[in-house]
Design an enzyme around this catalytic site. Structure first.
Site, mmCIF file in Angstrom:
data_model
loop_
_atom_site.group_PDB
_atom_site.id
_atom_site.type_symbol
_atom_site.label_atom_id
_atom_site.label_comp_id
_atom_site.label_asym_id
_atom_site.label_seq_id
_atom_site.Cartn_x
_atom_site.Cartn_y
_atom_site.Cartn_z
ATOM 1 N N GLU A 224 0.695 -1.403 0.119
ATOM 2 C CA GLU A 224 -0.352 -0.040 -0.226
ATOM 3 C C GLU A 224 1.034 1.369 0.353
ATOM 4 O O GLU A 224 0.184 2.540 -0.120
ATOM 5 C CB GLU A 224 -1.235 0.438 0.940
ATOM 6 N N GLY A 241 -0.121 2.926 3.685
ATOM 7 C CA GLY A 241 -0.788 2.895 2.933
ATOM 8 C C GLY A 241 0.278 4.547 2.880
ATOM 9 O O GLY A 241 0.766 4.648 4.142
ATOM 10 N N GLY A 290 20.674 8.783 7.678
ATOM 11 C CA GLY A 290 21.696 9.733 8.927
ATOM 12 C C GLY A 290 20.570 10.161 10.299
ATOM 13 O O GLY A 290 21.274 10.639 11.052
ATOM 14 N N LYS A 307 23.923 5.867 13.983
ATOM 15 C CA LYS A 307 23.087 6.137 13.079
ATOM 16 C C LYS A 307 22.676 4.904 12.185
ATOM 17 O O LYS A 307 23.088 4.220 12.577
ATOM 18 C CB LYS A 307 24.108 6.764 11.595
#
Lengths: 347, 347, 347
Positions: A224, A241, A290, A307
């Protein structure tokens, strides 16, 4: 004779200058054995020990002889298609590729896009160099493909005849479903799945789902959200979605995103990093390479920060933005020690 | 004769009561010179020193004489269109506007929408008062435009004849690509770009892109998000997948959003304030006019807080929500002193 | 005779094996009175005191006699439809349901979907058990509905004839607008509204809006987001662009989401909990059932924290994520005491 990489026999459309706009291959072949590959040659002017590499026009009569030879070789299914193509009232397109090399012709580009959508090969497995250069921008209309530069005249022509020309897209890529419909797939709005998409058995692409060329879902999947070029979803992974997978063509970095099995990217969420298996990103959260993420171990203890790109490809991660502190956290089912190892192994 | 604001010669569709549903102008003109403007008049009942203002039916024969006069005036391109329209087997629509004034007829509304999509004028430059009142809701179907109230009967008629009537939209606005296809533009799904959109050369609207009337992208642009009515994107500005620009028609405030050059609104992000040049909003972050933003200067020092609307139109801003603190921050390449000036200049 | 639950007289499409692919009922009836219900029977082989329950083929001649009896019963509108159907050159489908029971036939499924889109009954009011099992996956094409398994041959056939078969969807559900167009509704892209959607008068579904079957908007509403299966929007409630309502079919929990009157879910926001009246979720914020929310009372005083699901169905709530602290907050126009009562009443 040498082995062939791929063969396609099909029908092309042309602009008024005679250039190929697109080619439809009902039954493309990848790595056919010598008997089948040989059946596409011989019996006429094309009969050479070493077949030419690339795109050629052949007659419907040639297709009839191809069909006969394929039937002799026991390839009933391919033979049946060739026999149907022999009914055509215009030349056919025969594309032969000895090996996977950069694309040199529109009909070659279409053959590779067909291979992907026929599930004969996976995304990121083909040499697609030259793809954009050899795909013309086509007006995909209710009257078939039209060269984009010829569209204004055609729109006026249709009106003057009291007819209606409907333009569905002006794009280098056509809609997959007008060429290939792989078994066990549902697509609520075909306009959003380009030829060259790979959709595995049991995949449903809902109205908000979108699948680019050279990307796809191995199936079964509920799609979706948007699968960007190069991105692959593993089995039982769902895109909620409006969920986004960051592509490499625009905006994203160089690392191709992929999602393993049984992952969920929640509605309106997104990922710019590859995920392993059984990962979840909560609805509305977008993780980019990042993004700084606080690691939380299996006992709920906060660990170091990392990160997100350091977590690329790891399994069993749950990404949330904490609703009280606003901190982006990654919860795992591992211990703090394992977490630190994960964190530092890319350093 | 006086100067004209705009002229369009085209073909209209009608409902069963004879009302215009839509008009197609192949070559609309903005501010034509006197010779070209005059060519559309004269030679018949319409020949008066001062042409009437508004919409009239003219015969194909009139179009033929218009074509001849345009050719004499050296306007070959427009002449060619008029000559084609002279082939029509029904009356044509001639729309003349002396000046830019509120819209008083459906065919006038369509002329203004054409001017925008033909890139003859920029969004927000036309008087669009009366637009909605003069645009009927039309069922845009595979059999052409149908009055919405006549649709149920037509659906049944088609079925009884064993035919299929497909309804693509029930909307006041048609799909741009069925009327105008500006050069150098790609649109992956034309259903999402209304007539009246302005798409500059080099613009690509991907499947998730959407462009309303009286809005657009100056080009080149990558549009994978939604451009609301009145919003304009500067050159090299990209809208990521699902990115939102807040409109003034519903939900948004009164200030029209615009984006300068080389901006990026990340996937699933959005803006409710105008942006200057080289601004970035990170993926997944929605900035509204009332969002409180912490200013961070070029040296990474946190400065004051500001409402986002105070930063409207500023350049070189990067908006993020800090992944550890959850604070929405605006980083700039300016010093703290400049930042404070920016902040206070609207106070 | 007994009372009937619903009646539909219409036209079906079939695959090559003779199975029903879909049925179109121009004027379906819910709870017709005895005179009208009786008009559909009698006058032939079907004439029994107790009509059979389910789906039958009837002749166009039967439709003509139905039309005559309906006219006698004073049901002019329904009679007119039956008279038109009598013009058909093939058998019609007559579906009679004595009561609302699980779906046992494709034509029954289509009757229930029609009842919803004709606004004869609200979403979540019908027994839809068996719906998916009795809806075949259909290729919805420019040549009408085609069995998905027959599509590859049809694509090739069309090409060989120099025609173009366009596939709009491969789905169990068709596009609503090709069957029903309720009055006072606009839909910018019909591909996004399935048959079985309920759209009240005054509802506009913009390009990014999406409405599933058995869901809808009571009207008037502006729908620029996604209404999942089972979800209902009250009057004057708006879904911003890309806004999400969490469904129960995939991802969401078991509680069906609904939104009361005068709510707003901002662009790219979403909700996984039902909302009462006059609630707002800010743009870009997704509230799920498990989201921890800080309650802020009418005087701006922070109160306790609650799970969002504890606030389900409450009115006058404003959900934001604080732009400085990152905390998700729910502001109300109530006092702290009322807030605590709200919070604890579900404990």
């Amino acid at each position: 004779m040498t082995e062939l990489f791929a063969i396609g026999l099909g029908l092309s459309s042309y602009n008024t200058a005679g250039d190929v706009l697109e080619t439809f291959y009902p039954t493309p072949l990848l790595g056919p054995d010598a008997a089948i590959g040989g059946a596409f040659l011989g019996g006429g002017a094309d009969a050479a020990d070493e077949p030419r590499d690339g795109v050629a026009n052949v007659t419907p009569a040639h297709a009839a002889s191809v069909a006969a030879r394929l039937r002799d070789a026991g390839a009933e299914n391919v033979a049946a298609t060739a026999a149907r193509l022999a009914e055509a009232d215009r030349p056919l397109t025969l594309t032969l590729l000895h090996r996977d090399r950069p694309i040199a012709h529109t009909a070659e580009a279409y053959l590779k896009l067909h291979l992907l959508s026929h599930r004969l090969t996976l995304p990121n497995s083909l040499d697609l160099e030259g793809l954009f250069a050899h795909l013309p921008t086509v007006a995909w209309t209710s009257a078939g493909p039209i060269d984009a530069t010829e569209l204004p005249d055609r729109l006026l022509d249709a009106r003057l005849r009291g007819e209606r020309l409907q333009v569905d897209a002006l794009d280098k890529f056509p809609i997959m479903a007008n060429y290939v419909m792989p078994a066990g797939v549902r697509i609520a709005n075909t306009a959003r799945v380009r030829l060259g998409a790979y959709l595995g058995d049991g995949t449903t692409v809902m109205h908000e789902g979108q699948v680019n060329f050279n990307s796809g879902a191995l199936g079964p999947n509920m799609v979706e959200g948007r699968i960007s070029q190069g991105v692959i979803l593993g089995a039982h992974t769902d895109l909620g979605g409006g969920a986004s997978t960051m592509g490499t063509l625009s905006g994203g970095g160089k690392e191709v995103v992929s999602l393993g099995e049984r992952c969920l990217v929640g509605a309106n969420g997104g990922t710019g990093i590859p995920l392993g298996d059984r990962c979840t990103i909560e609805a509305g959260l977008y993780i980019t390479a990042g993004t700084i993420v606080r690691l939380i171990d299996a006992d709920g203890r906060p660990g170091e920060r990392a990160k997100a790109r350091e977590l690329a490809g790891q399994s069993d991660l749950l990404f949330i933005r904490h609703s009280a502190s606003g901190e982006i956290q990654c919860r795992t089912n591992r211990s703090a020690i394992e977490l630190n190892e994960t964190l530092h192994k890319h350093n």
